[in-house]
Design a protein around this motif. Structure first.
Motif, PDB file in Angstrom:
ATOM      1  N   GLY A 241     -10.304  -2.816   1.364  1.00 44.85           N
ATOM      2  CA  GLY A 241     -11.297  -2.025   2.075  1.00 44.85           C
ATOM      3  C   GLY A 241     -11.249  -2.210   3.578  1.00 44.85           C
TER       4      GLY A 241
ATOM      5  N   THR B 194       0.797  -1.228   0.000  1.00 44.40           N
ATOM      6  CA  THR B 194       0.000   0.000   0.000  1.00 44.40           C
ATOM      7  C   THR B 194       0.827   1.274   0.000  1.00 44.40           C
TER       8      THR B 194
ATOM      9  N   SER C  14      -7.024   0.326   0.313  1.00 46.27           N
ATOM     10  CA  SER C  14      -8.103   0.617  -0.631  1.00 46.27           C
ATOM     11  C   SER C  14      -8.448  -0.610  -1.470  1.00 46.27           C
TER      12      SER C  14
END
Length: 91
Positions: free
Chosen positions: A40, A24, A37
């Motif tokens: 989630g 990430t 993302s």
């Protein structure tokens, strides 16, 4: 006989989602919550880093033992040991 364990590289463990394994990216140290993302999902940065390190160590151990005893290791899905599956199997 001296037993050695493969080392786990702790670098970038807080940049890897413990739920899906996606990298990430770098976060400022002041950002204490890890949010992915892709999956989630979110978790505390230290918990996510610890989970990623543990999963890495488990994978290294399994592959180390498989090589030592000439075993094949099946990889299902993405090959990651997710914390939910570890939790379910240890209860």
């Amino acid at each position: 006989m001296v037993k050695t364990k493969p080392a786990v590289d702790a670098k970038q463990t807080s940049q890897i989602c413990p739920h899906c394994g996606v990298h990430t990216g770098k976060k400022p140290l002041s950002q204490r919550i890890h949010f992915c993302s892709h999956s989630g999902r979110g978790t505390h940065r230290d918990v996510g880093s610890s989970t990623s390190s543990l999963e890495s160590r488990c994978r290294q151990y399994i592959h180390h033992r498989a090589e030592k005893y000439s075993l094949s290791v099946p990889v299902a899905g993405d090959g990651l040991v997710h914390s939910e599956s570890l939790h379910r199997h240890t209860q």
